[in-house]
Scaffold this motif. Sequence first.
Motif, mmCIF file in Angstrom:
data_model
loop_
_atom_site.group_PDB
_atom_site.id
_atom_site.type_symbol
_atom_site.label_atom_id
_atom_site.label_comp_id
_atom_site.label_asym_id
_atom_site.label_seq_id
_atom_site.Cartn_x
_atom_site.Cartn_y
_atom_site.Cartn_z
ATOM 1 N N GLY A 77 0.819 -1.212 0.000
ATOM 2 C CA GLY A 77 0.000 0.000 0.000
ATOM 3 C C GLY A 77 0.853 1.262 0.000
ATOM 4 O O GLY A 77 2.066 1.223 0.187
ATOM 5 N N ASN A 78 0.200 2.398 -0.226
ATOM 6 C CA ASN A 78 0.883 3.696 -0.176
ATOM 7 C C ASN A 78 1.218 4.052 1.259
ATOM 8 O O ASN A 78 0.428 3.794 2.168
ATOM 9 N N HIS A 79 2.354 4.666 1.450
ATOM 10 C CA HIS A 79 2.793 5.082 2.778
ATOM 11 C C HIS A 79 3.346 6.496 2.694
ATOM 12 O O HIS A 79 3.965 6.863 1.688
ATOM 13 N N PRO A 80 3.144 7.297 3.742
ATOM 14 C CA PRO A 80 3.720 8.643 3.743
ATOM 15 C C PRO A 80 5.249 8.578 3.622
ATOM 16 O O PRO A 80 5.885 7.727 4.245
ATOM 17 N N PHE A 81 5.813 9.471 2.807
ATOM 18 C CA PHE A 81 7.260 9.502 2.633
ATOM 19 C C PHE A 81 7.702 10.911 2.264
ATOM 20 O O PHE A 81 6.901 11.740 1.842
ATOM 21 N N SER A 82 8.968 11.165 2.437
ATOM 22 C CA SER A 82 9.607 12.404 1.997
ATOM 23 C C SER A 82 10.972 12.057 1.433
ATOM 24 O O SER A 82 11.680 11.224 1.989
ATOM 25 N N THR A 83 11.323 12.701 0.341
ATOM 26 C CA THR A 83 12.627 12.492 -0.258
ATOM 27 C C THR A 83 13.149 13.800 -0.842
ATOM 28 O O THR A 83 12.368 14.664 -1.226
ATOM 29 N N VAL A 84 14.458 13.918 -0.876
ATOM 30 C CA VAL A 84 15.125 15.030 -1.546
ATOM 31 C C VAL A 84 16.136 14.418 -2.498
ATOM 32 O O VAL A 84 17.014 13.665 -2.081
ATOM 33 N N GLU A 85 15.989 14.740 -3.781
ATOM 34 C CA GLU A 85 16.889 14.221 -4.815
ATOM 35 C C GLU A 85 17.566 15.397 -5.508
ATOM 36 O O GLU A 85 16.952 16.440 -5.715
ATOM 37 N N ARG A 86 18.825 15.206 -5.859
ATOM 38 C CA ARG A 86 19.589 16.263 -6.535
ATOM 39 C C ARG A 86 19.679 15.974 -8.021
ATOM 40 O O ARG A 86 20.016 14.878 -8.441
ATOM 41 N N PHE A 87 19.352 16.987 -8.813
ATOM 42 C CA PHE A 87 19.509 16.949 -10.266
ATOM 43 C C PHE A 87 20.392 18.132 -10.636
ATOM 44 O O PHE A 87 19.924 19.270 -10.681
ATOM 45 N N GLY A 88 21.667 17.886 -10.836
ATOM 46 C CA GLY A 88 22.594 18.992 -11.101
ATOM 47 C C GLY A 88 22.652 19.900 -9.893
ATOM 48 O O GLY A 88 22.952 19.463 -8.792
ATOM 49 N N HIS A 89 22.334 21.183 -10.083
ATOM 50 C CA HIS A 89 22.358 22.148 -8.970
ATOM 51 C C HIS A 89 20.949 22.417 -8.426
ATOM 52 O O HIS A 89 20.743 23.347 -7.667
ATOM 53 N N TRP A 90 19.976 21.592 -8.812
ATOM 54 C CA TRP A 90 18.599 21.704 -8.322
ATOM 55 C C TRP A 90 18.293 20.545 -7.391
ATOM 56 O O TRP A 90 18.754 19.427 -7.587
ATOM 57 N N TYR A 91 17.449 20.825 -6.388
ATOM 58 C CA TYR A 91 16.988 19.795 -5.459
ATOM 59 C C TYR A 91 15.480 19.642 -5.629
ATOM 60 O O TYR A 91 14.754 20.637 -5.672
ATOM 61 N N HIS A 92 15.038 18.404 -5.746
ATOM 62 C CA HIS A 92 13.615 18.096 -5.871
ATOM 63 C C HIS A 92 13.170 17.443 -4.567
ATOM 64 O O HIS A 92 13.526 16.309 -4.274
ATOM 65 N N SER A 93 12.436 18.186 -3.788
ATOM 66 C CA SER A 93 11.891 17.706 -2.530
ATOM 67 C C SER A 93 10.446 17.310 -2.812
ATOM 68 O O SER A 93 9.679 18.102 -3.361
ATOM 69 N N ARG A 94 10.077 16.080 -2.469
ATOM 70 C CA ARG A 94 8.728 15.609 -2.791
ATOM 71 C C ARG A 94 8.302 14.519 -1.826
ATOM 72 O O ARG A 94 9.120 13.974 -1.091
ATOM 73 N N GLY A 95 7.026 14.187 -1.863
ATOM 74 C CA GLY A 95 6.541 13.103 -1.033
ATOM 75 C C GLY A 95 5.045 13.118 -0.849
ATOM 76 O O GLY A 95 4.304 13.755 -1.605
ATOM 77 N N GLN A 96 4.620 12.393 0.160
ATOM 78 C CA GLN A 96 3.217 12.324 0.550
ATOM 79 C C GLN A 96 3.153 12.677 2.030
ATOM 80 O O GLN A 96 3.832 12.066 2.852
ATOM 81 N N ASP A 97 2.360 13.666 2.372
ATOM 82 C CA ASP A 97 2.302 14.185 3.726
ATOM 83 C C ASP A 97 1.851 13.129 4.727
ATOM 84 O O ASP A 97 0.966 12.320 4.435
ATOM 85 N N LYS A 98 2.452 13.149 5.899
ATOM 86 C CA LYS A 98 2.112 12.213 6.971
ATOM 87 C C LYS A 98 0.638 12.323 7.353
ATOM 88 O O LYS A 98 -0.003 11.327 7.704
ATOM 89 N N LYS A 99 0.076 13.526 7.261
ATOM 90 C CA LYS A 99 -1.320 13.748 7.623
ATOM 91 C C LYS A 99 -2.282 12.988 6.711
ATOM 92 O O LYS A 99 -3.441 12.800 7.065
#
Length: 101
Positions: free
Chosen positions: A50-72
């Motif tokens: 099943g789907n679970h709340p998560f957070s991740t930060v990934e780097r693409f060159g000099h950009w950071y992509h912060s994404r996820g599904q809120d714990k709430k």
Amino acid sequence: MKISQWLDEKEAEGLDVSQIQLPEYLSYDELPDETVFYQEIRPCGILCTGNHPFSTVERFGHWYHSRGQDKKAGIHSSEMKWQLFTRDLDLAIRTAKSHIE
């Protein structure tokens, strides 16, 4: 074209890229240079699909992509997904942690 180049072009056009949606051809063709942060809440066990709340930060060159599904959103929900593109690593990590704590 790389994700970082595409974001640079959109920013040069005067667009706010913090909440921009990537074109599908970019998001499927490029892996992140690095995963800086990842945390998931999975109380039901490692075999649960099943789907679970998560957070991740990934780097693409000099950009950071912060994404996820809120714990709430709760366990096994597909709601409350979020994302942020930024050049500021500290902001990306703070945002990711705030959505999972």
